[in-house]
Design a protein around this motif. Sequence first.
Motif, PDB file in Angstrom:
ATOM      1  N   ARG A   7       0.840  -1.387  -0.069  1.00 55.91           N
ATOM      2  CA  ARG A   7       0.090  -0.050   0.050  1.00 55.91           C
ATOM      3  C   ARG A   7       0.825   1.193  -0.094  1.00 55.91           C
ATOM      4  N   VAL A   8       1.900   1.234   0.696  1.00 54.14           N
ATOM      5  CA  VAL A   8       2.720   2.448   0.773  1.00 54.14           C
ATOM      6  C   VAL A   8       3.408   2.754  -0.586  1.00 54.14           C
ATOM      7  N   ARG A   9       3.876   1.567  -1.285  1.00 52.29           N
ATOM      8  CA  ARG A   9       4.408   1.823  -2.611  1.00 52.29           C
ATOM      9  C   ARG A   9       3.516   2.322  -3.439  1.00 52.29           C
ATOM     10  N   THR A  10       1.989   1.552  -3.516  1.00 52.98           N
ATOM     11  CA  THR A  10       0.936   2.077  -4.508  1.00 52.98           C
ATOM     12  C   THR A  10       0.636   3.530  -4.531  1.00 52.98           C
ATOM     13  N   LEU A  11       0.493   3.986  -3.127  1.00 50.48           N
ATOM     14  CA  LEU A  11       0.390   5.418  -2.858  1.00 50.48           C
ATOM     15  C   LEU A  11       1.371   6.286  -3.483  1.00 50.48           C
ATOM     16  N   ALA A  12       2.657   5.764  -3.155  1.00 48.45           N
ATOM     17  CA  ALA A  12       3.729   6.652  -3.705  1.00 48.45           C
ATOM     18  C   ALA A  12       3.588   6.850  -5.134  1.00 48.45           C
ATOM     19  N   TRP A  13       3.143   5.795  -6.014  1.00 52.92           N
ATOM     20  CA  TRP A  13       3.255   6.065  -7.371  1.00 52.92           C
ATOM     21  C   TRP A  13       1.913   6.961  -7.701  1.00 52.92           C
ATOM     22  N   CYS A  14       0.836   6.649  -7.024  1.00 52.68           N
ATOM     23  CA  CYS A  14      -0.383   7.537  -7.268  1.00 52.68           C
ATOM     24  C   CYS A  14      -0.140   9.314  -6.949  1.00 52.68           C
ATOM     25  N   LEU A  15       0.775   9.148  -5.876  1.00 55.21           N
ATOM     26  CA  LEU A  15       1.063  10.586  -5.526  1.00 55.21           C
ATOM     27  C   LEU A  15       2.076  11.324  -6.696  1.00 55.21           C
ATOM     28  N   ALA A  16       2.992  10.347  -7.401  1.00 53.63           N
ATOM     29  CA  ALA A  16       4.006  10.900  -8.119  1.00 53.63           C
ATOM     30  C   ALA A  16       3.120  11.289  -9.426  1.00 53.63           C
ATOM     31  N   GLY A  17       2.177  10.431  -9.845  1.00 56.53           N
ATOM     32  CA  GLY A  17       1.348  10.604 -11.177  1.00 56.53           C
ATOM     33  C   GLY A  17       0.400  11.965 -10.981  1.00 56.53           C
ATOM     34  N   ALA A  18      -0.151  12.143  -9.672  1.00 57.52           N
ATOM     35  CA  ALA A  18      -0.803  13.379  -9.493  1.00 57.52           C
ATOM     36  C   ALA A  18      -0.025  14.519  -9.663  1.00 57.52           C
ATOM     37  N   LEU A  19       1.164  14.688  -9.053  1.00 57.88           N
ATOM     38  CA  LEU A  19       2.276  15.684  -9.198  1.00 57.88           C
ATOM     39  C   LEU A  19       2.333  15.785 -10.509  1.00 57.88           C
ATOM     40  N   ALA A  20       2.820  14.857 -11.500  1.00 56.78           N
ATOM     41  CA  ALA A  20       3.247  15.127 -13.033  1.00 56.78           C
ATOM     42  C   ALA A  20       1.919  15.460 -13.767  1.00 56.78           C
ATOM     43  N   ALA A  21       0.657  15.161 -13.476  1.00 52.53           N
ATOM     44  CA  ALA A  21      -0.392  15.879 -14.079  1.00 52.53           C
ATOM     45  C   ALA A  21      -0.512  17.570 -13.906  1.00 52.53           C
ATOM     46  N   LEU A  22      -0.212  17.620 -12.493  1.00 50.51           N
ATOM     47  CA  LEU A  22      -0.241  19.206 -12.220  1.00 50.51           C
ATOM     48  C   LEU A  22       0.903  20.094 -13.037  1.00 50.51           C
ATOM     49  N   ALA A  23       2.053  19.164 -12.930  1.00 51.45           N
ATOM     50  CA  ALA A  23       2.988  19.987 -13.582  1.00 51.45           C
ATOM     51  C   ALA A  23       2.826  20.052 -14.997  1.00 51.45           C
ATOM     52  N   ALA A  24       2.248  19.117 -15.922  1.00 53.21           N
ATOM     53  CA  ALA A  24       1.927  19.552 -17.196  1.00 53.21           C
ATOM     54  C   ALA A  24       1.164  20.816 -17.281  1.00 53.21           C
ATOM     55  N   VAL A  25       0.336  21.129 -16.511  1.00 54.51           N
ATOM     56  CA  VAL A  25      -0.479  22.523 -16.578  1.00 54.51           C
ATOM     57  C   VAL A  25       0.551  23.970 -16.847  1.00 54.51           C
ATOM     58  N   PHE A  26       1.619  23.753 -16.104  1.00 57.60           N
ATOM     59  CA  PHE A  26       2.624  24.877 -16.111  1.00 57.60           C
ATOM     60  C   PHE A  26       3.654  24.632 -17.054  1.00 57.60           C
ATOM     61  N   LEU A  27       3.965  23.463 -17.530  1.00 56.42           N
ATOM     62  CA  LEU A  27       4.997  23.525 -18.463  1.00 56.42           C
ATOM     63  C   LEU A  27       4.528  23.670 -20.040  1.00 56.42           C
ATOM     64  N   VAL A  28       3.219  23.606 -20.060  1.00 57.64           N
ATOM     65  CA  VAL A  28       2.879  23.941 -21.551  1.00 57.64           C
ATOM     66  C   VAL A  28       2.031  25.319 -21.479  1.00 57.64           C
ATOM     67  N   ALA A  29       1.628  26.015 -20.402  1.00 62.12           N
ATOM     68  CA  ALA A  29       1.232  27.122 -20.248  1.00 62.12           C
ATOM     69  C   ALA A  29       2.036  28.591 -21.064  1.00 62.12           C
TER      70      ALA A  29
END
Length: 298
Positions: A187-209
């Motif tokens: 569970r710790v590992r899966t949640l870590a991957w989920c958090l990383a995916g969420a951060l990546a999606a948020l970063a996409a907004v500012f990289l292409v703005a």
Amino acid sequence: MTGLLDNLLSGLALGSVYALVALGFVVIFKASGVLNFAHGSLLLLGGYLIAVLHDDLGFAGALALAVVVTAAVAGALDRFLLQRGEPDPHAAHVQTIVTIGIDIILVTDLSRRIGGDLLSLGDPWGDSVHDLGPVTVADSRLAAIVVSAVVIGAVFALFRYTAWGLSLRAAAEDLEAASLMGVRLVRVRTLAWCLAGALAALAAVFLVAFPAPGLERTTGQIALKAFPAAILGGMTSPGGALAGSVLIGLTEAFVVGYQSELHVLGEGFGDVAPYAVMVLVLLVRPTGLFGARGAARV
């Protein structure tokens, strides 16, 4: 002086976005020992979802859904493709290679969908700018600094004050000991991957703005510039990822801003500069700026 301030603000904005991506690399590495080379394709996925959904859901709704979906996809990739039973540190190298294959599959499909188009994410800042003294700054850059600071602060609080954060730190120190102490490693590992995916999606907004032209099929490659930032700070250090990201962002901004003075290094050196800084730092500190002694060299 105006050029100096402009480059400084651009570097801080860029570094703050890189920090979101670099934190994803570090969180995954701490939880599983895997270098996730599919991180760029997850960023591209998040950006693509926002681009195709914002007309129907609005920017806020599309962003929220994209963050959730990208987090779920990242967690599912780890849970069903990488993990086999209990986490095994000796399998991390094999799993790292598997992420390269995952990246190829995701990028190929997303590139087919995007084609040669430039997609807008419908962000509320558009091309608006503000004057800060002698410097004119895009609102998207100011938003990147503010939003990234808030999100990164929340992530650090998650590390420090939650049971999951404590479990993650324990797993990063010693998987076997953490397991014996009752830490649910899967569970710790899966949640870590989920958090990383969420951060990546948020970063996409500012990289292409603005002033970037928009989302294109090569946008995911930008995430690889955050990889040197994570390595510079030490792959097990979230604080190091933040420091490394700021250093990489400032380096890239100043190299691009003073390209005419640095023409002897060749055009496009700004794209290479993050990796050059990484190599120079690792020659002196092989474990990164904040890497602990005894950590695996990267």
